[in-house]
Design an enzyme around this catalytic site. Structure first.
Site, PDB file in Angstrom:
ATOM      1  N   ALA B  69       4.348  -0.747   2.852  1.00  0.00           N
ATOM      2  CA  ALA B  69       4.709  -1.435   4.097  1.00  0.00           C
ATOM      3  C   ALA B  69       4.536  -0.499   5.284  1.00  0.00           C
ATOM      4  O   ALA B  69       4.028  -0.890   6.338  1.00  0.00           O
ATOM      5  CB  ALA B  69       6.148  -1.929   4.022  1.00  0.00           C
ATOM      6  N   ARG B 100       4.184  -9.032  11.535  1.00  0.00           N
ATOM      7  CA  ARG B 100       4.840  -7.976  12.319  1.00  0.00           C
ATOM      8  C   ARG B 100       4.755  -8.138  13.839  1.00  0.00           C
ATOM      9  O   ARG B 100       5.251  -7.317  14.590  1.00  0.00           O
ATOM     10  CB  ARG B 100       4.328  -6.602  11.912  1.00  0.00           C
ATOM     11  N   HIS B 199       3.901   5.920   6.562  1.00  0.00           N
ATOM     12  CA  HIS B 199       3.384   6.326   7.871  1.00  0.00           C
ATOM     13  C   HIS B 199       2.583   7.610   7.702  1.00  0.00           C
ATOM     14  O   HIS B 199       1.461   7.741   8.190  1.00  0.00           O
ATOM     15  CB  HIS B 199       4.534   6.588   8.849  1.00  0.00           C
TER      16      HIS B 199
END
Lengths: 457, 546, 457, 546
Positions: B69, B100, B199
């Site tokens: 995610a 999103r 990330h």
């Protein structure tokens, strides 16, 4: 254009899925589990799965969705998730105290071969499952079937809770399949009207369409109770609505508990509802009250009153097999032309059934199981339609192609109503007609030249 | 509008609250959570320590998502002209499809694949016999249909377990296709302890495979990159509007409303402005090491922070005209902001808020709430690290645990040909002398009041308890939390997706936010919780006819 | 433009009505009469009135509307319509055999001064009214009030059928006012849930939303029975919903039969429904079941979930006083801004009440009784709105001004649903919200620039 | 598609049916209705007689409307650029507002008041003190708002009774306004016995106040007026399309899609083609007497009738080129018509229909149904006179009763300046010699089979009985009848408003009609009347599990 790269020319794809018309098993298992009273669904995998399923169900219902996860780490993925599961069971019963945990696997735990049944035994042995509490599980590998399969697998696990006593309980099991809380409510209303004592499972009514009253209940009043689930093995029979969603559980009760079953279509539209009600009164030996005949007559009345606007209108449909089969039959029965029909869920049976239902249409019908919305869109570009029916993702096609569009199916993320107003049964049929007519007539009112603008329709 | 009247605890002692939160837990859980729940206090030149970036506890209903995610959804999601192909069963790709709210503007006929969802939809046979062939074929089919300039492949859980070598497959396909950059992300969901790892994995690969691909020098006098801005609800559009007005050129946003080419040219900028410290500070470091681009922390959430950040950028470039323009722009934008804030303050002052999101917004938005006279009584992050709480000074002594160890760190060194320090050591020194802070972030804790509660990885149970005990006027978190909070009669604002609102960044964003919060906390609906017969159940003795 | 001659500039009109927001009394009397079981409405005037009323009601309900007329000729208009009425009574009882004839006058018979009460006496004397059959009448001059007045007058004539026995019957009279058959059904459901025995009159449910079953019944099962109407004088009290539609009948029973009454707003929306249910449990001394609190909570929940799309949206409304008062309160309660409100029915009370309800709005509110849709359209041109709510004639304004538009009121000639799905009560509130949100969000989906097009709303 | 299977009476004797229809009536009613129910028979050179245009029986639920409806609704309703102001209480104007589906095409910015509803909304004070002042003011307000070229005032019941002198008011206002032709219609609803009286009143005033107002000669070689065509569902558009294609100029349609100026110029045409004999034949007579324009009966309902009517018009003008063009047009249009009729005949042949509408359609549409192989087993009119049933030859000996007496007959004579016989007596004779028929209409009866039932002013009770006894496959009448018939499981088509369909006139109209009737009689819905548990109520002894 929102989907500006979708070409009209259809090329064969064997490896690439674009804009899926399905999602994975676990979310189905989670939705089904929410239909058990006092149940906390549990996702045995990495925490992302659980987060995604909760988010999607929350957006669909605008309601809190509680579910726990084993929060796999890299280590767990290598050495197995048993420790995580044991820890989770302990934490869940201590902190949230549900009546039952309904766990399902994920592609992760399935790939590494975790066995929840065995883990449950261990937990029981170690007294991790408190007295009077339950733990059930379903194997729901994401790489098999679809969300529908996961739903069906969890429902089968509910059936496996049956504890036949040898004494019939006079009940009829009704397995509604993946329908909305409002639909489950309506099925109970209809069944009560026919005077049939029943156990409906799962039952998300009262769970996922709850009130706002200043209190938060993690476990609302609704849902099928454990007691009811245990007694399904004593029922006089099972009516399973939908081959894909409900048949496995029904057949399990048949083989294992000698509870005979009948697999019906989901009662969307006139005929399927007729068959459901006729089956009810037949299996229970009751009489159908005038009230239902009256509702039926209202639906037939509206079909006849508005027939001119429905007749020969072309429709594209996307959704899940059981729903599409009933809806296609309904559309054909009101003289509409369902010509493009796609489900993402695998199953050649589906294509066969749709072809049967549409065999008399003066039109070539495109139907595909394990298809996707990219293909549906291409079909529409090649043969335009007057109406599009499907979940919220259809809105991108509807806007690009300027199509009248009725939201129906899962998920619906951008409109309200599905959780409150049923589309099953005769009243549900009236609602479906109202919605279909609404978009068709809105389009007429929008596009009619001024000299043909109509006051009376 | 009528405000719901809520009974506030006359006085709540944070230690009591903390005790309440922990009471019900099994001892092991309680011990762990205790370290993640901090009662804030002002210490002499040090910041109290909190435990963060540690494993979620199985069975405890968390707000967190997974590495996939963070990688596919958060970082790569907003890039419009890359075909993001998810290798795995269908679900992961489906759930990350358009959910999103990061907006993009491809113009009438630019490339835009963000409305599409691409997956190899792995089946059991692929799990058993391996999915490399299918992945290869899927890449080819995507290429034949769209001829994109780049295809990114994302691994979901089973891929790593069955050992598909996605990096080899993509390398080969890149060679085979020739005019399409293909690369992969090993972002299996089980990696790390939260989105944060995702990330990191995403940014590393962007840095490795895209940054530096295009040396062509873009026009513009004051060139920056905006790092850690994801254009949720159009934040990036508003920031770009302001930068443009100031004469500042934004070369690349990581990664809101971004394109492949922006990433490829990022090394040509002269300053990196970091919005979300957590998700991307290491990329800023790498860009400095390899290309000599300094970085500063900025914050465009809140009108004052926006003004501050603009001045900081101007100060960095040290150009009189730029400094003047920035002041002019601020002077132009502020009146409307102040007018609206003045109007809403009449209805929002004194109201309390709780925030548990991301790893920067729970901090950034406090300023915005202050502008409305609202106080943050408890806050925390979902996937932050200690430095996001306590400040970057703790980074050197962060211990690397088993979960972090496997998240790759790229070793970079100065680029032989392209390393070019934008400022000389002397210039840097001079600026710092004047109090200008490079690569500096103090974290959330110093900005919060004493006795407020700072809570890491808040979970569903604690959230409900907090609201029951402290009765905030507003609660901010994500979609999963929204409705359980609102059931309690407390309005809940999503600060991940902004529900349906935005932009909230910059000046216009501040105005939007003031109005939105005013709407939320003053909505009549919160006064409807009880029916009349519930409010006074006893019946009047006689019928009450008119 | 469909209404291309409507200028933005508003000029005063004292003699000319353009695009009325009302029609005449007799149609209201006819609709009310259809709410009596076994009743044939009768129009005492020239046959055109009856033809027009039957046509309009038929277009609204897509159902057969049976009603007779005295078919005045020029002669009758000069010498009086008594002979026609006598002939009609005889023919009606002979050919159609209703339980009761409910006759109303017209501008014609009123102008020439026909007295139906006296004609009835004569008919009785001459034995034209068979044993056990009934004849009631209402004076409904078209040049006084509006269709609402006619409805109220006929309902009052029903109340005049009361034959007090001196023994209370334990019932509560509920006068629903001019609402849809589906609304009357819902009012009965709610009242039953609160456990209140009641007589609801009139009651068109089961009469004007009938089934299609191959049979035609001129007098369907539904409707308030004569027996019930006669017993209203023995009831413990009357709840009259709507000052304009229902108060006169209630006050009659109060003065003439000492049946106390309470005049409430029509239960559209949250608050008005709260007050209705609270009144029910108060007057009958019963307890409101959880089920209703649950439905209420669902409505509150949906308001909170969708508040951001409703907040500060400007609304123009046209319709009848009782409905508009409740709807305006509902819109204000969900933070919408009803700023233009018109009824064609006279009554300064109306303007006063609306001003009270809207006094806190940060907006100047235009309200007019005895106004017309031409004026409403001009108001909209001067101050545009986000939403228009009214009957089917609003569609011309909606198309010209490109306004989101919800059909609500009378008549609705071009859409289906009103006869099947209630808008009263909490469930009705959910339906109203669904419809309002539907058109607002459809507009958003239509107009949002592509970069802001939303999947989740 | 599945057709509902309906049990037909193996054989029904019309005398039995007639007896059934009358059985239940009180003697007086039965005697009257007996004269209006005719069992058709072919007689030697005479037509059986039927009673028509007589009073409706009070209390017997009739299909009829009133004089106002015939005047304002039917005749004047379709004229777009006249402000039709109804003087009376609000209802009459409201009910005639946009409910008749007569279409008009005013272009993007032409005058069009058909979407508006104008009324003086009389109040009790007006009834007591008189409404003339209010009417005067209303006319002024309408003029000030719209400045129309003409304002027409319609009286409703009370107006006549209270003695408002609307003709004086309108005359004065016409003078006062100067550039606006204002006139009134005394069409109170109680006059006459049906709409028919209203048609008459309307046409008389149009002839008196408008026809002849504009002598300017319009271009066109073959100029006709189309009388008695109201452009329901666009019929007039289709007829105009065909006429145009043939090179025939339509000066004025009375009154579909018409304008004030068309009426004003009607006297410049060279032929009047009459569609609806009932509503307007007397206008045709007056136009001939006053201006010398001959008239013929035409019928554009049905492809064959359309062809026949075109040939008749061409024959009248006797122009070779026109005759050739007409044949060419017919040859062009027919193939598609025949293709569709062939297709539907497979599903419609042998089906039976009943029709009770207006005073021409019940006749005209029989041809259209024949083209589909459908038979009309019973028909009749709602407001016709005997000549519409039996033919014009009966006109001389029609007795004028009390109700007709008060409906004004205009005495016209040749216009001194503008009377101009379009054909010389010789030409007329020659044409008649060749079998060409002027001002000829034989009525419905001769066109219907023996033993079919011809019924005047059918009422609700008789309609239901007829359907029960004769089980037609289709029933045609108006909106009031539609749903009681359909409740019986028999499809019902409105032939006043066409429900939502049309055009049905001309060639394209025929195609539309074929398809519409195919849809109706073959809709699956008629097979759904009974639920399975109603079809076989007995329960299978044992549960029927799979």
């Amino acid at each position: 254009m929102l989907l500006r790269h979708t070409p009209e020319k259809i090329t064969e794809r064997s490896a690439l899925t674009i804009n899926p018309a399905k999602t994975c098993q676990p979310i189905g298992a989670m939705y089904a589990a929410l239909g058990i009273h006092g149940c906390l669904p549990h996702s045995h995998g990495s925490q992302g799965c659980c987060a995604y399923h909760r988010s999607t169900l929350t957006r669909h219902y605008k309601e809190p969705i509680s579910a726990a996860t084993s929060s796999f780490t890299e280590g767990a993925s290598v050495f197995g998730g048993q420790a995580n599961m044991m820890q989770a069971i302990n934490n869940i019963f201590t902190v949230y105290n549900p009546d039952i945990i309904a766990a399902h696997t994920t592609c992760l735990s399935e790939t590494i071969g975790d066995d929840l049944k065995q883990i449950k035994k261990k937990a029981e042995k170690e007294g991790k499952i408190p007295e009077g509490k339950e733990f059930i599980s379903a194997s729901t590998p994401s790489y098999v079937g679809s969300h529908v399969t996961g739903f069906s697998n969890m429902v089968k696990s509910m059936a496996e809770m049956a504890e036949p006593t040898g004494h019939k309980n006079g009940m009829v099991n009704i397995i509604p399949g993946w329908v909305e809380p409002s639909d489950m409510e309506e099925l109970k209303r209809i069944t009560n009207l026919v005077g049939v004592k029943h156990i409906l499972f799962p039952d998300t009514s009262g769970v996922l369409n709850g009130p706002l009253s200043g209190e938060y209940k993690m476990f609302p009043e609704g849902g099928t109770t454990i007691k009811e689930l245990k007694s399904t093995g004593d029922s006089i029979g099972t009516l399973a609505l939908g081959e894909w969603c409900s048949a496995d559980a029904a057949r399990y009760l048949d083989t294992k508990c000698k509870v005979p079953c009948s697999i019906l279509d989901m009662p969307f539209g006139l005929m399927a509802t007729d068959r459901f009600i006729d089956a009810l009164r037949t299996v229970a030996g009751t009489v159908v009250p005038e009230e239902l005949a009256f509702e039926r007559g209202q639906l037939v009345d509206m079909i006849s009153d508005m027939h001119q606007y429905l007749y020969n209108k072309k429709v594209a449909l996307v959704g899940d097999p059981d729903q599409l089969i009933a809806m296609t039959e309904f559309l054909v029965s009101i003289d509409m032309l369902p010509i493009h029909i796609v489900t993402g869920t695998p199953g050649k049976k589906f294509e066969k059934r749709i072809k049967e239902i549409t065999k008399d249409l003066p039109y070539e019908v495109n139907v595909k199981a394990k298809g996707d919305m990219f293909l549906l869109h291409q079909w529409i570009k090649n043969e335009p339609v007057d109406l599009l029916i499907g979940n919220t993702y259809c809105k991108y096609i509807a806007r690009d192609e300027d199509l009248p569009y009725v939201r129906w199916g899962f998920p619906i993320l951008d409109r309200q109503g599905h959780q409150y107003f049923p589309t099953v049964g005769y009243k549900g049929g009236l609602r479906l007609l109202e919605k279909i007519l609404g978009v068709l007539l809105d389009r007429k009112d929008r596009d009619d030249p001024e000299e043909q603008f109509e006051l009376v329709l | 509008m009528a405000t719901a009247t809520k009974k506030k605890l006359v006085q709540w002692d944070p230690t009591d609250v903390k005790e309440e939160l922990l009471k019900k837990y099994p001892p092991k859980v309680a011990r762990k959570r205790a370290k993640q729940i901090l009662i804030n206090e002002a210490l002499e030149n040090e910041t109290p320590e909190i435990q963060a970036n540690v494993r979620t506890i199985p069975g405890i209903i968390t707000m967190r998502g997974c590495t996939y995610a963070g990688c596919k959804g958060v970082i790569m999601g907003p890039t419009r002209d890359i075909v993001n192909l998810v290798h795995g069963p269908i679900g992961c790709s489906f759930y990350a499809w358009l959910t999103r709210r990061n907006q993009t503007n491809a113009g009438p006929d630019g490339e835009n694949y963000m409305t599409y969802c691409f997956s190899t939809d792995m089946q059991d046979s692929d799990i058993i016999f391996g999915g490399e062939k299918k992945l290869e074929k899927a890449i080819q089919e995507a290429y034949d249909l769209f001829h994109p300039k780049s295809i990114a492949v994302f691994a979901t859980c089973p891929v790593g377990l069955i050992g598909d070598d996605i990096h080899t497959v993509t390398r080969n396909m890149k060679e085979k296709l020739g005019d399409c950059n293909v690369y992969a992300f090993s972002c299996e969901g089980y990696k790390g302890v939260s989105q944060s790892a995702g990330h990191h994995i995403a940014n590393n690969q962007v840095f490795r495979h895209i940054v530096g691909e295009n040396d062509e020098v873009k026009p513009g006098k004051f060139k920056i990159n905006l790092l850690g801005e994801y254009n949720i609800g159009g934040d990036g559009f508003e920031i770009d509007r302001i930068l443009k007005k100031c004469g500042i050129t934004n070369i690349a946003t990581f990664s809101g409303n971004s394109t492949y080419d922006q990433f490829a040219s990022a090394h040509t900028a002269d300053l990196n402005a970091v919005m979300c410290h957590r998700s991307i500070n290491y990329v800023a470091d790498m860009l400095e090491t390899k290309y000599g681009i300094p970085w500063i922390k900025v914050n465009f959430i809140g009108a004052n922070s926006t003004a501050k950040s603009l001045r900081k950028i101007a100060e960095y470039f040290g150009d009189k005209k730029l400094i003047a323009t920035v002041e002019k722009v601020i002077a132009e934008e502020m009146p409307e902001v102040e007018e609206v804030s003045k109007d809403v303050r009449a209805r929002t002052t004194g109201k309390t808020v709780m925030m548990f999101v991301g790893a920067s917004r729970a901090h950034h938005y406090q300023g915005l709430f202050n502008e409305m006279g609202m106080q943050t009584i408890s806050a925390g992050y979902e996937f932050a690290h200690r430095d996001d709480y306590e400040g970057r000074q703790v980074i050197p002594n962060l211990k690397v645990d088993a979960d972090s160890r496997n998240i790759e760190e790229i070793e970079v060194e100065a680029d032989e040909t392209r390393y070019k320090p934008r400022k000389s050591a002397k210039q840097i020194a001079a600026l710092e002398e004047a109090g200008f802070k490079f690569k500096d972030y103090e974290g959330i804790i110093p900005d919060m009041d004493n006795d407020t509660l700072v809570i890491d990885d808040l979970n569903q149970y604690e959230a409900e308890k907090l609201v029951e005990l402290m009765k905030p006027d507003l609660f901010c978190a994500g979609i999963k939390e929204k409705f359980s909070i609102q059931k309690l009669g407390v309005p809940m604002k999503q600060l991940h997706s902004y529900d349906s609102g935005g932009p909230y960044a910059g000046f216009k964003g501040a105005i939007n936010f003031y109005k939105e919060i005013d709407r939320l906390v003053n909505s009549r609906v919160w006064s409807y919780m009880k029916a009349p017969w519930q409010k006074n159940p006893q019946l009047s003795a006689s019928y009450n006819w008119e």
